[in-house]
Write a protein that holds these residues in place. Sequence first.
Motif, short mmCIF file in Angstrom:
data_model
loop_
_atom_site.label_atom_id
_atom_site.label_comp_id
_atom_site.label_asym_id
_atom_site.label_seq_id
_atom_site.Cartn_x
_atom_site.Cartn_y
_atom_site.Cartn_z
N LEU A 122 0.83 -1.21 0.00
CA LEU A 122 0.00 0.00 0.00
C LEU A 122 0.86 1.26 0.00
CD1 LEU A 122 -2.93 1.18 0.24
CD2 LEU A 122 -2.59 1.14 2.72
N LEU A 123 1.93 1.22 0.80
CA LEU A 123 2.80 2.39 0.95
C LEU A 123 3.88 2.47 -0.13
CD1 LEU A 123 3.31 2.23 4.83
CD2 LEU A 123 1.76 3.73 3.56
N ARG A 124 4.06 1.38 -0.85
CA ARG A 124 5.06 1.32 -1.92
C ARG A 124 6.48 1.56 -1.39
NH1 ARG A 124 1.83 4.85 -6.55
NH2 ARG A 124 -0.08 3.57 -6.52
N HIS A 125 6.71 1.11 -0.18
CA HIS A 125 8.03 1.20 0.44
C HIS A 125 8.23 -0.01 1.35
CE1 HIS A 125 9.58 5.18 -0.63
NE2 HIS A 125 8.35 5.64 -0.50
N PRO A 126 9.42 -0.62 1.33
CA PRO A 126 9.69 -1.68 2.31
C PRO A 126 9.84 -1.07 3.70
CG PRO A 126 11.66 -1.17 1.05
CD PRO A 126 10.54 -0.40 0.41
N LEU A 127 9.24 -1.70 4.68
CA LEU A 127 9.30 -1.20 6.05
C LEU A 127 10.33 -1.95 6.89
CD1 LEU A 127 5.46 -0.81 6.66
CD2 LEU A 127 7.09 0.96 5.97
N PHE A 128 10.64 -3.17 6.49
CA PHE A 128 11.63 -3.99 7.20
C PHE A 128 12.65 -4.54 6.20
CE2 PHE A 128 7.85 -4.35 9.89
CZ PHE A 128 8.38 -4.07 11.15
N GLN A 129 13.80 -4.82 6.72
CA GLN A 129 14.81 -5.55 5.96
C GLN A 129 15.49 -6.55 6.90
OE1 GLN A 129 17.69 -2.71 4.58
NE2 GLN A 129 18.21 -1.98 6.63
N ARG A 130 16.03 -7.62 6.30
CA ARG A 130 16.74 -8.61 7.12
C ARG A 130 18.23 -8.43 6.93
NH1 ARG A 130 13.98 -12.32 9.77
NH2 ARG A 130 11.78 -12.69 9.23
N VAL A 131 18.92 -8.26 8.06
CA VAL A 131 20.37 -8.11 8.07
C VAL A 131 20.93 -9.23 8.94
CG1 VAL A 131 22.32 -6.63 8.66
CG2 VAL A 131 20.20 -5.62 7.76
N ARG A 132 21.67 -10.13 8.31
CA ARG A 132 22.22 -11.30 9.02
C ARG A 132 21.11 -12.02 9.80
NH1 ARG A 132 26.38 -7.56 9.43
NH2 ARG A 132 25.64 -6.88 11.47
#
Length: 310
Positions: free
Chosen positions: A48-58
């Motif tokens: 809906l927002l057209r943006h990732p809200l989370f990412q996975r780092v390690r």
Amino acid sequence: MSRRLMPSMTALQCFEAAARHLSFTRAAQELHLTQSAVSKQVAQLEDLLRHPLFQRVRRRLQLTPAGALYLAEVNKILTQIDMSSRYILSYGAETEVLRVATQPTFGARWLIPALKGFGKQYPQIHLEISNALEPFDLSQSRADIAFFFGQGTWPGATCLALFDEEVVPVCAPEWLAEHPMTQPADLTGVVLLQCTSRPEAWHEWFLAQQLHSPNSYHGPRFDTFYMCIHAAVAGCGMALIPRYLVEEELASGKLVAPVPAAMPSAGSHFIAYSEHAAQVPKVKCFVQWILERAGSGCATAGQVIPKHPG
């Protein structure tokens, strides 16, 4: 009208919990949902927002910059909803809310004591009292009643006089011991505490004493009389305060009035309400109560009631 961009409350709750825990699993446990349900809600929100809200780092969950920014906004929304829900929950079906705006020191020193017993006599009226330092439009604001000091004019409002006042120079006994004085002229060279709402007060006081002081506009400046009073008690200088606001400090000896030169203020205290609210029962009850505490139960608009006792 364009369609609102309106995420579901479930999606916002899932996002907030996941962002707080940085874990979809722990968010799911808190919300009594499955981990996949939380993940799906967040994914739909990202779409809906057209943006990732989370990412996975390690293999660890982290907020993206957009996610951190959105979290701050979502927290405001959820907090407001919680407050609004508790607000309604606290009232019965017969309760009426009366919103009252008042100047801070007047509210603390005069209004609150005057309200003793009001809730018992009018249990159906729930008071919400807030501070108001700046003038506002009564007809457009959320306040039903406002207290103010001035000449009794307020566009679109009915203004009823409560009482006059006089101002008196006061200071701490310890400060006076370091700056002995007995006459008004002795104040021309001392630190004068200023109140932002009455910028001309000291200048007018010196004029009334037929004196000129180059320092009448100088000195530490405070937003409220409450702050001025505490500054005087702390020994920061001489304050010019309405007598009714410092009766407690004068009686206890925290403040003294070393110079016998009180001066009537060029104004009075008023209660105001929007003209169209004159016959609203909750407004009528409150106004009548206040007028009785101020010394008259039949004041009319613009009438100046004799000075407040003491």
